[in-house]
Write an enzyme that holds these catalytic residues in place. Structure first.
Site, PDB file in Angstrom:
ATOM      1  N   GLY A  10      51.952 103.437  41.276  1.00 19.16           N
ATOM      2  CA  GLY A  10      53.193 102.778  40.860  1.00 19.16           C
ATOM      3  C   GLY A  10      53.721 101.850  41.948  1.00 19.16           C
ATOM      4  O   GLY A  10      54.911 101.526  41.993  1.00 19.16           O
ATOM      5  N   ALA A  12      53.477  98.754  42.387  1.00 23.09           N
ATOM      6  CA  ALA A  12      53.962  97.418  42.025  1.00 23.09           C
ATOM      7  C   ALA A  12      55.376  97.490  41.457  1.00 23.09           C
ATOM      8  O   ALA A  12      55.948  96.460  41.106  1.00 23.09           O
ATOM      9  CB  ALA A  12      53.025  96.773  41.011  1.00 23.09           C
ATOM     10  N   GLY A  16      58.251 101.145  44.642  1.00 21.70           N
ATOM     11  CA  GLY A  16      56.914 101.172  45.239  1.00 21.70           C
ATOM     12  C   GLY A  16      56.537  99.869  45.921  1.00 21.70           C
ATOM     13  O   GLY A  16      55.888  99.877  46.986  1.00 21.70           O
ATOM     14  N   LEU A  84      54.325 107.457  42.739  1.00 24.73           N
ATOM     15  CA  LEU A  84      55.505 106.886  42.080  1.00 24.73           C
ATOM     16  C   LEU A  84      55.226 106.451  40.645  1.00 24.73           C
ATOM     17  O   LEU A  84      56.167 106.198  39.889  1.00 24.73           O
ATOM     18  CB  LEU A  84      56.035 105.664  42.871  1.00 24.73           C
ATOM     19  N   TYR A 188      61.815 113.535  29.861  1.00 17.93           N
ATOM     20  CA  TYR A 188      61.537 112.851  31.130  1.00 17.93           C
ATOM     21  C   TYR A 188      61.696 113.830  32.291  1.00 17.93           C
ATOM     22  O   TYR A 188      60.811 113.967  33.142  1.00 17.93           O
ATOM     23  CB  TYR A 188      62.475 111.652  31.312  1.00 17.93           C
TER      24      TYR A 188
HETATM   25  N1  LIG Z   1      64.740 104.113  39.918  1.00 21.77           N
HETATM   26  C1  LIG Z   1      65.378 105.275  39.865  1.00 21.77           C
HETATM   27  O1  LIG Z   1      66.611 105.324  39.702  1.00 21.77           O
HETATM   28  C2  LIG Z   1      64.622 106.562  40.014  1.00 21.77           C
HETATM   29  C3  LIG Z   1      65.354 107.769  40.067  1.00 21.77           C
HETATM   30  C4  LIG Z   1      64.665 108.960  40.186  1.00 21.77           C
HETATM   31  C5  LIG Z   1      63.290 108.967  40.277  1.00 21.77           C
HETATM   32  N2  LIG Z   1      62.603 107.803  40.207  1.00 21.77           N
HETATM   33  C6  LIG Z   1      61.143 107.856  40.265  1.00 21.77           C
HETATM   34  O2  LIG Z   1      60.683 106.887  41.176  1.00 21.77           O
HETATM   35  C7  LIG Z   1      59.422 106.368  40.737  1.00 21.77           C
HETATM   36  C8  LIG Z   1      59.434 104.856  40.763  1.00 21.77           C
HETATM   37  O3  LIG Z   1      60.483 104.397  39.953  1.00 21.77           O
HETATM   38  P1  LIG Z   1      60.899 102.858  39.886  1.00 21.77           P
HETATM   39  O4  LIG Z   1      62.357 102.815  39.698  1.00 21.77           O
HETATM   40  O5  LIG Z   1      60.273 102.098  40.990  1.00 21.77           O
HETATM   41  O6  LIG Z   1      60.252 102.473  38.492  1.00 21.77           O
HETATM   42  P2  LIG Z   1      59.395 101.172  38.058  1.00 21.77           P
HETATM   43  O7  LIG Z   1      59.246 101.279  36.578  1.00 21.77           O
HETATM   44  O8  LIG Z   1      59.966  99.924  38.616  1.00 21.77           O
HETATM   45  O9  LIG Z   1      57.997 101.431  38.766  1.00 21.77           O
HETATM   46  C9  LIG Z   1      57.026 102.276  38.230  1.00 21.77           C
HETATM   47  C10 LIG Z   1      55.702 101.571  38.394  1.00 21.77           C
HETATM   48  O10 LIG Z   1      54.717 102.454  37.831  1.00 21.77           O
HETATM   49  C11 LIG Z   1      53.848 101.669  37.037  1.00 21.77           C
HETATM   50  N3  LIG Z   1      53.286 102.523  35.990  1.00 21.77           N
HETATM   51  C12 LIG Z   1      53.906 102.989  34.879  1.00 21.77           C
HETATM   52  N4  LIG Z   1      53.043 103.686  34.133  1.00 21.77           N
HETATM   53  C13 LIG Z   1      51.855 103.668  34.802  1.00 21.77           C
HETATM   54  C14 LIG Z   1      50.574 104.180  34.525  1.00 21.77           C
HETATM   55  N5  LIG Z   1      50.322 104.838  33.375  1.00 21.77           N
HETATM   56  N6  LIG Z   1      49.583 103.977  35.420  1.00 21.77           N
HETATM   57  C15 LIG Z   1      49.810 103.270  36.568  1.00 21.77           C
HETATM   58  N7  LIG Z   1      51.002 102.729  36.863  1.00 21.77           N
HETATM   59  C16 LIG Z   1      52.013 102.929  35.988  1.00 21.77           C
HETATM   60  C17 LIG Z   1      54.687 100.548  36.469  1.00 21.77           C
HETATM   61  O11 LIG Z   1      53.889  99.419  36.109  1.00 21.77           O
HETATM   62  C18 LIG Z   1      55.616 100.252  37.628  1.00 21.77           C
HETATM   63  O12 LIG Z   1      55.093  99.231  38.452  1.00 21.77           O
HETATM   64  C19 LIG Z   1      59.161 107.001  39.383  1.00 21.77           C
HETATM   65  O13 LIG Z   1      58.278 108.083  39.565  1.00 21.77           O
HETATM   66  C20 LIG Z   1      60.506 107.507  38.935  1.00 21.77           C
HETATM   67  O14 LIG Z   1      60.389 108.648  38.093  1.00 21.77           O
HETATM   68  C21 LIG Z   1      63.231 106.586  40.080  1.00 21.77           C
END
Ligand SMILES: NC(=O)c1ccc[n+]([C@@H]2O[C@H](COP(=O)([O-])OP(=O)(O)OC[C@H]3O[C@@H](n4cnc5c(N)ncnc54)[C@H](O)[C@@H]3O)[C@@H](O)[C@H]2O)c1
Length: 362
Positions: A10, A12, A16, A84, A188
């Site tokens: 993740g 990108a 990440g 991620l 989720y």
């Molecule tokens: N942003 C928040 O508020 C938040 C809060 C709690 C936890 N998180 C966790 O942090 C992590 C990153 O979140 P984010 O906000 O950067 O989200 P985001 O959606 O911007 O990034 C997630 C990345 O994972 C990639 N992805 C999705 N499905 C995939 C797959 N099947 N295979 C490979 N890549 C895949 C997407 O293309 C994306 O680039 C996640 O695990 C999320 O659960 C985020």
């Protein structure tokens, strides 16, 4: 520990990609990402450019595809993995449970098996979520700890949004940390808790440490402005830019702990570098609660769109929790981490960036 080769699943994404750029200054960094169209409206063109400029290697592949995960592991042979990649929408997980379980749970199982097979990984750091706590820590009217039940749809339909215990007593929410037992209220959240269990149980007694950060609501420049399912502040920016008003759910007093992405990236770096891994998950937030209504008002003010309709609709969504605020003392003690970016600074930056980014795509 000082890692020399790092794999970020993740990598990108919103968090990440910033993490990858920073880590690439001192280590070989590889990103595994499928550039999910829901997140990357432009196919990931801009982020690919940013990552390549930083010297990050990109492997395009799906975490739910065991061959792609093995390939990423073999090509990078990492000593540190940040996990991620995930589907991230609470509401969407209610509608598409198979999708969420496949990516978040089965994908993590593939990663676990690939880590075992490769044998090079000293540590994996998981992007967990505060959603695993459900309604979180609470106390009764005498200040005694109490368990907040998952809110009843019949009460929500009557506009009764407060927290209650099993006996129907009204509770007061408290800042939450890993001393509170998980009680997920959404698919989720359950899938994210399963990620923690899979990595901890599957790597128990192995040479790979597991570190879990439970993140509150992360916001900032770079969060997808097109994903309608996650990132409430980015969703509001998009609505304001499109000339629309903002609907606020429940009674306007839903509380969230907004933590800036730069602070979260520093927490991940600290978790990767710490000499020892904290036994319990570490909570990462600002430590302060803000109502969604106040956050919306601040954004409208910064956008100079105060006249735009802002209404409290009383609507509610499955899986949503009432209040979320982190107790961040463990992050300070275990990682030497404290948030640096104030909400006022972060919102101003988010609005400036959203304005420019949305004008470019218009
Ligand atoms: N942003 C928040 O508020 C938040 C809060 C709690 C936890 N998180 C966790 O942090 C992590 C990153 O979140 P984010 O906000 O950067 O989200 P985001 O959606 O911007 O990034 C997630 C990345 O994972 C990639 N992805 C999705 N499905 C995939 C797959 N099947 N295979 C490979 N890549 C895949 C997407 O293309 C994306 O680039 C996640 O695990 C999320 O659960 C985020």
């Amino acid at each position: 520990m000082q890692a020399t080769s790092i794999l970020i699943t993740g990598g990108a994404g919103f968090i990440g990609s910033r993490l990858a750029e920073q880590l690439a200054a001192d280590a070989c960094v590889t990103v595994l990402d499928n550039f999910l169209p829901q997140v990357h409206a432009d196919g990931g063109a801009l982020v690919r450019e940013r990552l390549m400029d930083a010297g990050v290697s990109i492997i395009e592949g799906d975490i739910a595809d065991p061959a792609a995960v093995s390939r990423a592991m073999q090509v990078s042979s990492p000593d540190l993995v940040y996990h991620l990649a995930a589907e991230t929408g609470t509401g969407q997980s209610h509608d598409e449970p198979t999708r969420y379980v496949t990516v978040n749970v089965t994908g993590t199982a593939h990663l676990l098996e690939a880590i075992r097979a490769e044998g090079s990984v000293a540590r994996v750091v998981l992007a967990g979520t505060r959603a695993v706590y459900g309604e979180g820590a609470a106390c009764d009217s005498d200040g005694r700890p109490a368990i907040a039940e998952t809110r009843d749809p019949a009460r929500l339909a009557r506009g009764q949004f407060d927290l209650q215990d099993a006996a129907g007593r009204t509770l007061t929410p408290l800042a939450t940390d890993a001393a509170t037992a998980p009680r997920p209220t959404s698919i989720y959240a359950s899938s994210k808790l399963m990620q923690e269990y899979l990595l901890r149980q599957g790597l128990w007694g192995s040479g790979t440490d597991v570190s879990v950060l439970r993140l509150q609501n992360v916001y900032g420049a770079g969060q997808s402005l097109h994903n309608p399912y996650t990132g409430v502040l980015s969703i509001f920016c998009r609505l304001i830019c499109d000339g629309q008003g903002i609907e606020i759910y429940e009674d306007g007093t839903i509380t969230r702990d907004f933590v800036h992405v730069d602070d979260v990236v520093q927490a991940f770096i600290a978790a990767g570098r710490a000499e020892t891994v904290p036994e319990r998950p570490v909570d990462i937030g600002s430590g302060e609660g803000t109502t969604i209504l106040d956050a919306a008002r601040s954004l409208l003010g910064l956008w100079e769109a105060e006249g735009r309709p802002l209404w409290i609709s009383g609507a509610y969504r499955p899986g949503d929790v009432r209040h979320a605020v982190a107790d961040i003392s463990a992050a300070q003690a275990a990682l030497g981490w404290t948030p640096q970016v104030t909400l006022d600074e972060g919102l101003a930056e988010l609005v400036d960036w959203s304005r420019i980014t949305l004008a470019e795509v218009a």
